[in-house]
Every structure is written in C-alpha cells, then in structure tokens.
Scaffold this motif. Structure first.
Motif, PDB file in Angstrom:
ATOM      1  N   LYS A  54      34.666 104.576  48.926  1.00 32.27           N
ATOM      2  CA  LYS A  54      34.051 104.335  50.219  1.00 32.27           C
ATOM      3  C   LYS A  54      33.498 102.923  50.327  1.00 32.27           C
ATOM      4  CE  LYS A  54      32.764 109.189  50.710  1.00 32.27           C
ATOM      5  NZ  LYS A  54      31.642 110.163  50.847  1.00 32.27           N
ATOM      6  N   LEU A  55      33.634 102.155  49.244  1.00 34.33           N
ATOM      7  CA  LEU A  55      33.125 100.785  49.267  1.00 34.33           C
ATOM      8  C   LEU A  55      34.087  99.884  50.011  1.00 34.33           C
ATOM      9  CD1 LEU A  55      31.978 100.460  45.553  1.00 34.33           C
ATOM     10  CD2 LEU A  55      30.606 101.065  47.535  1.00 34.33           C
ATOM     11  N   ASP A  89      46.325 100.198  48.170  1.00 33.89           N
ATOM     12  CA  ASP A  89      47.467 100.615  47.349  1.00 33.89           C
ATOM     13  C   ASP A  89      47.093 101.562  46.231  1.00 33.89           C
ATOM     14  OD1 ASP A  89      46.328  99.088  45.344  1.00 33.89           O
ATOM     15  OD2 ASP A  89      47.787  97.469  45.443  1.00 33.89           O
ATOM     16  N   GLY A  90      45.817 101.993  46.182  1.00 29.74           N
ATOM     17  CA  GLY A  90      45.437 103.030  45.233  1.00 29.74           C
ATOM     18  C   GLY A  90      45.226 102.561  43.817  1.00 29.74           C
ATOM     19  N   LYS A  91      45.044 101.249  43.621  1.00 28.08           N
ATOM     20  CA  LYS A  91      44.834 100.763  42.274  1.00 28.08           C
ATOM     21  C   LYS A  91      43.449 101.111  41.753  1.00 28.08           C
ATOM     22  CE  LYS A  91      48.088  96.895  42.400  1.00 28.08           C
ATOM     23  NZ  LYS A  91      48.230  95.420  42.304  1.00 28.08           N
ATOM     24  N   PHE A  92      42.552 101.453  42.671  1.00 26.88           N
ATOM     25  CA  PHE A  92      41.193 101.797  42.283  1.00 26.88           C
ATOM     26  C   PHE A  92      40.869 103.227  42.695  1.00 26.88           C
ATOM     27  CE2 PHE A  92      41.101  97.258  42.102  1.00 26.88           C
ATOM     28  CZ  PHE A  92      40.161  96.949  41.130  1.00 26.88           C
ATOM     29  N   VAL A  93      40.099 103.894  41.845  1.00 25.47           N
ATOM     30  CA  VAL A  93      39.582 105.225  42.151  1.00 25.47           C
ATOM     31  C   VAL A  93      38.066 105.168  41.976  1.00 25.47           C
ATOM     32  CG1 VAL A  93      41.672 106.434  41.451  1.00 25.47           C
ATOM     33  CG2 VAL A  93      39.882 105.979  39.766  1.00 25.47           C
ATOM     34  N   PRO A 105      33.724 102.163  41.664  1.00 23.54           N
ATOM     35  CA  PRO A 105      35.177 102.021  41.557  1.00 23.54           C
ATOM     36  C   PRO A 105      35.609 101.622  40.150  1.00 23.54           C
ATOM     37  CG  PRO A 105      34.271 100.067  42.584  1.00 23.54           C
ATOM     38  CD  PRO A 105      33.106 100.991  42.327  1.00 23.54           C
ATOM     39  N   PHE A 106      36.698 102.213  39.698  1.00 24.48           N
ATOM     40  CA  PHE A 106      37.299 101.880  38.414  1.00 24.48           C
ATOM     41  C   PHE A 106      38.801 101.715  38.629  1.00 24.48           C
ATOM     42  CE2 PHE A 106      33.366 103.789  37.138  1.00 24.48           C
ATOM     43  CZ  PHE A 106      33.050 103.247  35.902  1.00 24.48           C
ATOM     44  N   ARG A 107      39.408 100.879  37.822  1.00 25.33           N
ATOM     45  CA  ARG A 107      40.862 100.739  37.906  1.00 25.33           C
ATOM     46  C   ARG A 107      41.515 102.044  37.439  1.00 25.33           C
ATOM     47  NH1 ARG A 107      42.834  95.731  38.831  1.00 25.33           N
ATOM     48  NH2 ARG A 107      41.349  94.002  38.712  1.00 25.33           N
ATOM     49  N   SER A 108      42.419 102.558  38.233  1.00 23.79           N
ATOM     50  CA  SER A 108      43.071 103.818  37.879  1.00 23.79           C
ATOM     51  C   SER A 108      43.873 103.690  36.594  1.00 23.79           C
ATOM     52  CB  SER A 108      43.980 104.289  39.024  1.00 23.79           C
ATOM     53  OG  SER A 108      44.940 103.295  39.342  1.00 23.79           O
TER      54      SER A 108
END
Length: 230
Positions: free
Chosen positions: A73-74, A89-93, A120-123
């Motif tokens: 949500k950031l 692109d979904g690189k972060f979760v 957030p962290f890198r997936s």
C-alpha cells in the motif's frame, strides 16, 4: 487445494503442529479440528481466528484458490526506493508488522496480533530463502539479552514456517505465556538450551516435559532484522 480438509492439513504441516495445537490456536477442542477435517467444513469465525493468528488469507482457507499475496500500500512518496514500475510488476511484496513484542502474548487465546502497517520486501529475496510470503511476520525486540546481535527496539522478521531447530540459529519461541527471541541448541538428552548473546544472561534449559506438555513452542526462525540506527 480444493477442499477445506486439505487446507487445514497444509496449515498443520506448515507450522509442524498437530490437531491439539491447532485447537489451542483456534480456542476450540481437538475433536472440533477433527470434525473440520472429516466433514470438510469450518465455521467462518474459527477460520478467521486461524487466518489472523497464522497469517493465511481468510478466503483461501474458506474457499480455496490462490494463497493471498498482499500488494504494497506504500507509494513512491512513502517509499522512495520503489519506482512505480517496480510496484506494478510485482517485484515487491509486503510483510505485516505486528503490534507485538518478543516478551509475552504471542498467539495466546484470546489475544490477537494486530497488524500496524506493512513493509515491502523483494519477492526474489523470499523466494531464494524458500520463505512462504504469508508465513513471514515482523515483530519488535525488547530488552538487552541478545546484545550485541540484537538491540532493544530492533525489528526482526521471522519465518513461521521454519520451526525445525538448527543449532546456533536465532528463533522466536514461546515459553509458557512468554515469547522470547533466543539462540536454540538441541541437546542429546532431549532438552533444548535457550541462549542469549549477552553473557550476563544465563542459559535456560527447556525440559522434555515442557516440550511434551506444550509449554514450549518454536514460533519461527529469524531471517532478517533492522536496527534503529540503520
């Protein structure tokens, strides 16, 4: 996983818990857990309790489908290191930061951990470490028993799917109603040593009786931490 019983069995495998331990988490009886599996059905109230305590998506537990992966949500203003393209692109979760401290009350009925915000962290980081996204939690450390490895008010992320003890690794654990962060060592006599980095704190020995009675539980292994000075 198309059935409720399959998803309940998965939850127990993920956390290395049995029906009795899942019943304690859901504030019910082992017979009711057996009924959920045998009848392939669970009440929304109990499913919500399990989902909130163990980090599963409620709709997944009730109806199946893909396990939930929350989008961050950031926005770039709040987290300048993330570009709009990276967010899309979904690189972060995101991993929830819980309003709990490693001192007491983790998962104890009827206390519930409340999500304050997410980080957030890198997936790819979680994937490389084989950490299920919905099994990672962030909590706060209190006290000085783990200095100089961890300091008061540091935050750490634990993988609640990783409860197998590997000597010398740091884990979040529950001892009776207290939750702690310690180095764990499995002893040849079946006991477990809880060790602090700070030498002024003596080792704590967990007996086989404590383990068998459920007075001791491994909640997850630490895989990331951040100091207030970082």
């Amino acid at each position: 996983m198309t059935t409720v019983d399959q998803r309940i069995e998965k939850i127990m495998r993920d956390h290395s818990i049995n029906k009795r331990e899942l019943a304690e988490i859901a504030c019910t009886t082992p017979q009711n857990v057996a009924n959920w599996i045998n009848r392939d059905a669970i009440s929304r109230k109990k499913a919500k309790l399990i989902s909130e305590k163990l980090g599963y998506d409620l709709n997944w537990l009730l109806y199946g489908g893909d396990e939930n992966i929350k989008e961050s949500k950031l926005n770039p203003v709040e987290w300048e290191s993330l570009s709009e393209e990276e967010q899309k692109d979904g690189k972060f979760v995101t991993i929830p930061v819980l309003d709990v401290e490693l001192s007491a009350g983790f998962g104890a009925c009827p206390t519930m951990e409340q999500e304050m915000y997410t980080l957030p962290f890198r997936s790819i980081t979680l994937k490389q470490r084989n950490i299920p996204i919905n099994m990672a939690k962030v909590v706060k450390v209190t006290g000085d028993s783990m200095e100089p490895r961890l300091f008061d008010k540091d935050i750490i992320s634990i993988n609640t799917a990783d409860t197998r003890i590997r000597d010398g690794k740091i884990y979040a654990v529950r001892v009776h109603d207290l939750q702690k962060v310690k180095v764990l060592i499995r002893n040849t006599d079946g006991t477990i040593t809880l060790r602090s980095y700070n030498p002024t704190y003596a080792d704590e020995i967990i007996s086989k009786e404590q383990i068998e009675s459920g007075d001791f539980q491994v909640l997850g292994r630490m895989w990331w931490h951040s100091s207030i000075d970082d």
